[in-house]
Design a protein around this motif. Structure first.
Motif, mmCIF file in Angstrom:
data_model
loop_
_atom_site.group_PDB
_atom_site.id
_atom_site.type_symbol
_atom_site.label_atom_id
_atom_site.label_comp_id
_atom_site.label_asym_id
_atom_site.label_seq_id
_atom_site.Cartn_x
_atom_site.Cartn_y
_atom_site.Cartn_z
ATOM 1 N N LEU A 54 0.690 -1.131 0.144
ATOM 2 C CA LEU A 54 -0.071 0.014 -0.111
ATOM 3 C C LEU A 54 0.999 1.328 0.035
ATOM 4 C CD1 LEU A 54 -2.834 0.921 0.072
ATOM 5 C CD2 LEU A 54 -2.771 0.721 2.680
ATOM 6 N N ALA A 118 -0.026 -2.671 4.794
ATOM 7 C CA ALA A 118 -0.513 -1.320 5.288
ATOM 8 C C ALA A 118 0.363 -0.527 6.088
ATOM 9 C CB ALA A 118 -1.764 -1.725 6.111
ATOM 10 N N TYR A 119 1.346 -1.220 6.706
ATOM 11 C CA TYR A 119 2.546 -0.807 7.392
ATOM 12 C C TYR A 119 3.325 0.321 6.459
ATOM 13 C CZ TYR A 119 2.543 -3.870 11.296
ATOM 14 O OH TYR A 119 2.425 -4.781 12.450
ATOM 15 N N ILE A 122 1.283 3.654 6.050
ATOM 16 C CA ILE A 122 1.496 4.766 6.995
ATOM 17 C C ILE A 122 2.741 5.244 6.916
ATOM 18 C CG2 ILE A 122 1.208 5.148 9.554
ATOM 19 C CD1 ILE A 122 -0.372 2.929 9.948
ATOM 20 N N VAL A 326 -15.759 2.745 -3.840
ATOM 21 C CA VAL A 326 -14.580 1.897 -3.502
ATOM 22 C C VAL A 326 -15.010 0.928 -2.216
ATOM 23 C CG1 VAL A 326 -12.401 2.010 -1.771
ATOM 24 C CG2 VAL A 326 -12.708 3.784 -3.575
ATOM 25 N N VAL A 327 -16.014 1.270 -1.423
ATOM 26 C CA VAL A 327 -16.483 0.556 -0.498
ATOM 27 C C VAL A 327 -17.284 -0.797 -1.153
ATOM 28 C CG1 VAL A 327 -17.761 0.214 1.337
ATOM 29 C CG2 VAL A 327 -16.351 2.160 1.643
ATOM 30 N N VAL A 330 -15.103 -3.228 -3.379
ATOM 31 C CA VAL A 330 -14.506 -4.364 -2.332
ATOM 32 C C VAL A 330 -15.491 -5.154 -1.925
ATOM 33 C CG1 VAL A 330 -13.066 -4.603 -0.413
ATOM 34 C CG2 VAL A 330 -12.546 -2.513 -1.968
ATOM 35 N N LEU A 331 -16.474 -4.679 -1.579
ATOM 36 C CA LEU A 331 -17.452 -5.699 -0.881
ATOM 37 C C LEU A 331 -18.232 -6.553 -1.681
ATOM 38 C CD1 LEU A 331 -19.469 -3.590 1.819
ATOM 39 C CD2 LEU A 331 -17.437 -5.104 2.185
ATOM 40 N N PHE B 25 -6.547 2.967 17.541
ATOM 41 C CA PHE B 25 -5.818 2.302 16.258
ATOM 42 C C PHE B 25 -5.547 1.082 16.639
ATOM 43 C CE2 PHE B 25 -2.783 2.527 12.805
ATOM 44 C CZ PHE B 25 -3.476 3.044 11.981
ATOM 45 N N PHE B 29 -6.574 -2.709 15.248
ATOM 46 C CA PHE B 29 -5.782 -3.517 14.509
ATOM 47 C C PHE B 29 -5.534 -4.975 15.265
ATOM 48 C CE2 PHE B 29 -1.362 -5.309 13.560
ATOM 49 C CZ PHE B 29 -1.707 -5.309 12.262
ATOM 50 N N VAL B 35 -5.833 -2.211 9.450
ATOM 51 C CA VAL B 35 -5.440 -0.863 9.812
ATOM 52 C C VAL B 35 -6.417 0.191 9.345
ATOM 53 C CG1 VAL B 35 -3.441 0.717 9.065
ATOM 54 C CG2 VAL B 35 -3.075 -1.635 9.203
ATOM 55 N N PHE B 37 -7.572 3.321 8.289
ATOM 56 C CA PHE B 37 -7.265 4.779 7.837
ATOM 57 C C PHE B 37 -8.537 5.780 8.292
ATOM 58 C CE2 PHE B 37 -4.011 2.457 5.341
ATOM 59 C CZ PHE B 37 -3.003 3.233 5.883
ATOM 60 N N ILE B 81 -19.589 -3.054 7.114
ATOM 61 C CA ILE B 81 -18.626 -2.934 5.862
ATOM 62 C C ILE B 81 -17.477 -3.990 6.274
ATOM 63 C CG2 ILE B 81 -16.753 -1.701 4.896
ATOM 64 C CD1 ILE B 81 -18.691 0.881 5.285
ATOM 65 N N SER B 91 -4.635 -5.945 3.678
ATOM 66 C CA SER B 91 -4.138 -4.634 3.070
ATOM 67 C C SER B 91 -5.185 -4.102 2.113
ATOM 68 C CB SER B 91 -2.899 -4.774 2.220
ATOM 69 O OG SER B 91 -2.650 -4.185 1.148
ATOM 70 N N VAL B 92 -6.244 -4.886 1.549
ATOM 71 C CA VAL B 92 -7.594 -4.427 0.756
ATOM 72 C C VAL B 92 -8.561 -4.050 1.660
ATOM 73 C CG1 VAL B 92 -9.240 -5.018 -0.542
ATOM 74 C CG2 VAL B 92 -7.204 -6.281 -0.989
ATOM 75 N N ALA B 94 -7.693 -2.426 4.319
ATOM 76 C CA ALA B 94 -7.419 -0.991 4.717
ATOM 77 C C ALA B 94 -7.782 -0.083 3.645
ATOM 78 C CB ALA B 94 -5.685 -1.062 4.948
ATOM 79 N N ILE B 95 -7.753 -0.455 2.449
ATOM 80 C CA ILE B 95 -8.154 0.693 1.296
ATOM 81 C C ILE B 95 -9.625 0.951 1.597
ATOM 82 C CG2 ILE B 95 -8.251 0.674 -1.101
ATOM 83 C CD1 ILE B 95 -5.820 -0.608 -1.482
ATOM 84 N N VAL B 96 -10.444 -0.262 2.131
ATOM 85 C CA VAL B 96 -11.814 0.296 2.194
ATOM 86 C C VAL B 96 -11.842 1.156 3.230
ATOM 87 C CG1 VAL B 96 -14.099 -0.905 3.244
ATOM 88 C CG2 VAL B 96 -12.382 -2.449 1.641
ATOM 89 N N ILE B 98 -10.131 3.442 3.660
ATOM 90 C CA ILE B 98 -9.718 4.823 3.081
ATOM 91 C C ILE B 98 -11.004 5.187 2.263
ATOM 92 C CG2 ILE B 98 -8.568 5.869 1.162
ATOM 93 C CD1 ILE B 98 -6.210 4.037 2.007
ATOM 94 N N PHE B 225 -1.079 8.519 13.363
ATOM 95 C CA PHE B 225 -0.709 7.172 12.697
ATOM 96 C C PHE B 225 0.842 7.137 13.100
ATOM 97 C CE2 PHE B 225 -4.088 8.453 9.586
ATOM 98 C CZ PHE B 225 -4.958 7.229 10.091
ATOM 99 N N ILE B 229 2.533 3.840 14.901
ATOM 100 C CA ILE B 229 3.313 2.817 13.983
ATOM 101 C C ILE B 229 4.907 2.913 14.724
ATOM 102 C CG2 ILE B 229 4.444 4.086 11.911
ATOM 103 C CD1 ILE B 229 3.479 1.798 10.343
ATOM 104 N N LEU B 233 2.636 -1.507 15.774
ATOM 105 C CA LEU B 233 1.036 -1.504 15.584
ATOM 106 C C LEU B 233 0.276 -2.431 16.520
ATOM 107 C CD1 LEU B 233 -0.261 -1.215 11.756
ATOM 108 C CD2 LEU B 233 -0.747 0.111 13.669
ATOM 109 N N GLU B 292 7.495 -10.227 13.146
ATOM 110 C CA GLU B 292 6.928 -11.131 12.564
ATOM 111 C C GLU B 292 7.741 -12.292 12.298
ATOM 112 O OE1 GLU B 292 3.955 -11.700 9.061
ATOM 113 O OE2 GLU B 292 3.610 -10.150 10.248
#
Lengths: 375, 296
Positions: A54, A118-119, A122, A326-327, A330-331, B25, B29, B35, B37, B81, B91-92, B94-96, B98, B225, B229, B233, B292
Motif C-alpha cells: 500500500l 498497510a505498514y 502509513i 471504493v467500499v 471491495v464488498l 488504532f 488492529f 489498519v 485509515f 462494512i 491490505s485491501v 485497509a483500502i476500504v 480509506i 498514525f 506505527i 501497531l 513477525e
C-alpha cells in the motif's frame, strides 16, 4: 490475438486520434488529465495491486516529477523571488524528471523494501507531509506557495503550446490538441511496458510476494529487493504522470500534490481493478472524468449544486460517490470495473453458447472453443 | 529553562492525546487486523457532534453524545462494512477504510465549511502558573483525562472478561472462537471503543490553544498514525510511548522553531513523520511491535 481484439484496438486508436478534431478544449483537458492519471495509476497498480504494497505517498512522486521537470527545463530567473533552473532541452528535462522521481523512490527503498502492506501505507504518509513541507519551503526550486510556470515541451523543433499557430484539417491545433497526441503516445508506451512487466517473470514474482511472501522467498524471489524495485518503478511512473500533468496545467502548485491526490489514485486502482494495466486506466478515466461530468451537468442533476452555493458541490459529490464506490466495489465486486466487464462478458457468452453449439455442431466437427474464445 | 519545561509539559499533554488516538488504532488492529485509515474521520465525527450540540444541550451532555456518536459510527463501520468484506488480504480492507474515510471526511468538512467551530469547553483559555511555568488548563485536564482513560483501559484489558476475550482473539482468532468468544462482538466492541477514545481526543485537539474544530483538524489527527506505527501497531504500550514521543518532538520543534529556521516554516507539523521514518529505519516493526517470524 483474435480478430475481435484487433478490431477493438483499431476502433480505439481511430477514436483516440479523431477526438481532438471533434471535442472542445474542456473535454480535451479533462481527457489529458485522465491520461496522466492513468499513467500514475498504472504505476501505483504495479505496487499496490500486483505486489500488495500500500502506498499513500504516490502524490509525492507526481510532485517530484512535475517540479523536477520545471526545474530542469526552466531558465533561471532573478529578481526578488529568485527561481533556479537549469534550462536543459525539454525532452532531456522530462527524462531527468522521471529519473529524479525514481531516485526519490530509491532513497525511500530501505523502508519500502522492509515494510509490507498497510505498514508501508502509513510510512508513506510521511512522504506526503515531508513533500508538502519541502514544496512550500524550498522556494528557489519550487516557487513556494504560488508555484511555478511550466515551460512547454519542445520535441525536435515542434512546440507543444498555443503559438506558433497550427491548423490541421480546419481545426486550430492549440497546446491541448498537440499534447493530446503526446499524452496518447506516452500512455500507450507506459501501458505496454507495464503489461510486459506484469506478464513476464517479474510480474509473477510480484504476485507471489503479494499472495504469499514466504512462498516467494522460498522459491528464490529476493523479496526485499523486489519490493524496493517495484517501489522505484512505481515512483518513476508517478514522476512521468507528474511531468504530463505539469505540461497540461502549465503551472505547478504545491496544494495540488496533497494527501487527497494520493487517495484519488488509490480509489482509481480499486475502482478500475487491482493488479492490471487496463484496470488502472479504466479507474483513472472514471475518477478524473467524474467531477468534470458532474460540474458540466450540475444544473441537470438533482442533489448537486453549483460550486459556492452551499449545497454539495460537484467536486464533493464526486468524492463522496467514489469513496462509496471504493467500499461497494471491495464488498461486492472484487476485481473492480474490469472484473465486472469480464463477468458480464462471461455471462453473455454462456447464454449464447448453447445456441451456438446446436447450430454449429452439424457443420463443423471441432466445436470445442479455441483457447482464445474460451475466456 | 522555563520555556523548555513549558514545552515539555505541553508536549507530554499533546502526546497523551495522540496516545488516546493511537490506542484506538492499535485496539482495532489487534481485534480485527485492519489498519484503520478512517480513524481521523471518526475523530472528526466526535468533534463535530460536540461542536454542533453544545449550544443546545450544554457542554457535558454534548460531550457524552459526541463520544457515543463516534462509538456508534465506529461500530456501524465494523458491522456494515468490515464484517461483510470477504477479502483475503487485510491490505485491501485497509483500502476500504480509506473509502470510508473519503466519504466521512468530505461530508464533514463540507458541513464545517470555512468555519472554526468552538467546542464550548468549561476551561476556556485559563492559564495555570506554577512557579514561573505557565500552562493552559486545558493541557492539564487533557493529561489527566488521558492518563485516567488509558489506565482504565489497560486494567480492563487485563482483568475484565471483555479484555481477556479481546486478547485471546488477538492471539488466535480461531481458537478463541472455539472457546466461545463471540468474534463479531469483540471486533464491534473494539471499533466502538476506538471511536469513543477518538472523540475524547477530538475534544482536546480542538480546545485552547487551538482555535477550534476546522478543516485542518483531520491533519492534526493524522499525526497519531506515526505515533501508532513507531510504537508498534500491535502494542498498547507502544501506542503510549509513540504518542508521547510524537507529542514532545512536535512541541519542541515548534517551540524552538526560531532556532531551526534552516529547516523551514512549520517544521513542527512534519517532525512526527521524520521521527517515524528514523525509527522505522532502525526497527521496521516499531519500538515495541512483535517482529513477525514464520516457520517454513
Amino acid at each position: 490475438m483474435s480478430k475481435k481484439v484487433i478490431l477493438s484496438c483499431v476502433v480505439l486508436v481511430v477514436a483516440a486520434v479523431a477526438i481532438p478534431f471533434y471535442l472542445e478544449g474542456f473535454w480535451l483537458q479533462a481527457g489529458l488529465f485522465a491520461m496522466s492519471a492513468a499513467i500514475g495509476a498504472i504505476g501505483l497498480n504495479l505496487l499496490t495491486g500486483a505486489t500488495g504494497q500500500l502506498s499513500m505517498g504516490h502524490a509525492f512522486f507526481l510532485a517530484v516529477g512535475a517540479y523536477a521537470y520545471v526545474y530542469f527545463a526552466a531558465e533561471p530567473e532573478g529578481g526578488t523571488h529568485a527561481l533556479g533552473g537549469l534550462g536543459l532541452p525539454t525532452p532531456v528535462a522530462a527524462l531527468f524528471a522521471v529519473l529524479t522521481a525514481g531516485v526519490a523512490g530509491g532513497v525511500f527503498s530501505p523502508i519500502a523494501g522492509r515494510l509490507k502492506g498497510a505498514y508501508l501505507g502509513i510510512a508513506t504518509l510521511a512522504l506526503i507531509f515531508v513533500g508538502q513541507h519541502v514544496l512550500f519551503n524550498a522556494e528557489p526550486v519550487t516557487g513556494g506557495y504560488n508555484g511555478r510556470a511550466v515551460p512547454p515541451m519542445e520535441l525536435f523543433g515542434f512546440v507543444f503550446a498555443d503559438s506558433p499557430e497550427l491548423v490541421v484539417a480546419q481545426v486550430p491545433f492549440g497546446s491541448l490538441e498537440r499534447l493530446w497526441f503526446l499524452g496518447l503516445a506516452v500512455l500507450t508506451c507506459a501501458a505496454l511496458f507495464a503489461r510486459g512487466v506484469l506478464r513476464g517473470r517479474p510480474g509473477r514474482a510480484m504476485n507471489t510476494i503479494r499472495d504469499h511472501e514466504i512462498a516467494a522467498g522460498v522459491m528464490g524471489v529476493p523479496v526485499a529487493r523486489y519490493r524496493a524495485g517495484v517501489f522505484v518503478l512505481s515512483s518513476m511512473y508517478g514522476g512521468l504522470a507528474g511531468v504530463l500533468i505539469a505540461l497540461v496545467f502549465q503551472r505547478t502548485v504545491p496544494d495540488y500534490f496533497g494527501l487527497l491526490l494520493s487517495l484519488d489514485y488509490l480509489a482509481m486502482i480499486i475502482i478500475g481493478g487491482l493488479g492490471s494495466v487496463a484496470g488502472a486506466v479504466i479507474g483513472a478515466f472514471f475518477i478524473s472524468l467524474l467531477p468534470q461530468l458532474l460540474s458540466r451537468y450540475s444544473d441537470a442533476l438533482p442533489l448537486v449544486a453549483e460550486p459556492g452555493s452551499g449545497g454539495v458541490s460537484p467536486a464533493e459529490a464526486s468524492r463522496i460517490l467514489y469513496g462509496a464506490a471504493v467500499v461497494v466495489i471491495v464488498l461486492f465486486l472484487p476485481g473492480g470495473l474490469l472484473g465486472l466487464a469480464r463477468r458480464l462478458r462471461l455471462a453473455v457468452t454462456r447464454r449464447l453458447a448453447p445456441v451456438h453449439a446446436t447450430r454449429k455442431t452439424p457443420l463443423s466437427p471441432s466445436s470445442t472453443p479455441s483457447p482464445d474464445t474460451r475466456n | 529553562m522555563i520555556t523548555f519545561l513549558e514545552l515539555l509539559v505541553n508536549g507530554i499533554s499533546v502526546g497523551a492525546v495522540y496516545a488516546l488516538i493511537a490506542l484506538g488504532f492499535v485496539i482495532i488492529f489487534k481485534a480485527t487486523e485492519v489498519v484503520n485509515f478512517a480513524h481521523a474521520s471518526l475523530l472528526l465525527v466526535g468533534g463535530f457532534v460536540i461542536a454542533r450540540l453544545h449550544p443546545l444541550i450544554g457542554f457535558w451532555a454534548a460531550l457524552l453524545l459526541g463520544i457515543a456518536g463516534a462509538a456508534v459510527v465506529g461500530a456501524l463501520i465494523e458491522f456494515l462494512i468490515i464484517r461483510r468484506a470477504n477479502v483475503i488480504s487485510h491490505s485491501v480492507l485497509a483500502i476500504v477504510t480509506i473509502g470510508v474515510d473519503i466519504v466521512l471526511t468530505t461530508e464533514l468538512t463540507r458541513q464545517i465549511g470555512t468555519d472554526v467551530l468552538a467546542l464550548g469547553d468549561p476551561w476556556r483559555d485559563r492559564v495555570l502558573h506554577l512557579g514561573g511555568v505557565s500552562i493552559a488548563e486545558t493541557r492539564i485536564v487533557a493529561l489527566a483525562v488521558a492518563a485516567v482513560l488509558i489506565s482504565a483501559f489497560l486494567l480492563a484489558f487485563k482483568y475484565t472478561n471483555w479484555g481477556i476475550a479481546m486478547r485471546a482473539t488477538a492471539e488466535d482468532t480461531e481458537t478463541a472462537a472455539l472457546m466461545g468468544v463471540r468474534r463479531g462482538r469483540i471486533s464491534m466492541g473494539a471499533w466502538a471503543v476506538a471511536g469513543a477514545l477518538a472523540a475524547v481526543a477530538a475534544l482536546f485537539l480542538c480546545v485552547f490553544p487551538t482555535p477550534g474544530l476546522d478543516r485542518s483538524t483531520t491533519f492534526a489527527a493524522m499525526k497519531a498514525f506515526p505515533a501508532a506505527i513507531l510504537g508498534g501497531l500491535d502494542s498498547t504500550t507502544g501506542a503510549l510511548a509513540g504518542g508521547l514521543i510524537i507529542g514532545v518532538t512536535e512541541a519542541m520543534m515548534s517551540g524552538y522553531q526560531n532556532d531551526l529556521v534552516f529547516l523551514g516554516r512549520g517544521i513542527g507539523d512534519v517532525a512526527p513523520f521524520l521521527v517515524m521514518i528514523v525509527v522505522l529505519l532502525i526497527r521496521p516493526a516499531g519500538l515495541f511491535g512483535t517482529r513477525e517470524l514464520a516457520r517454513v
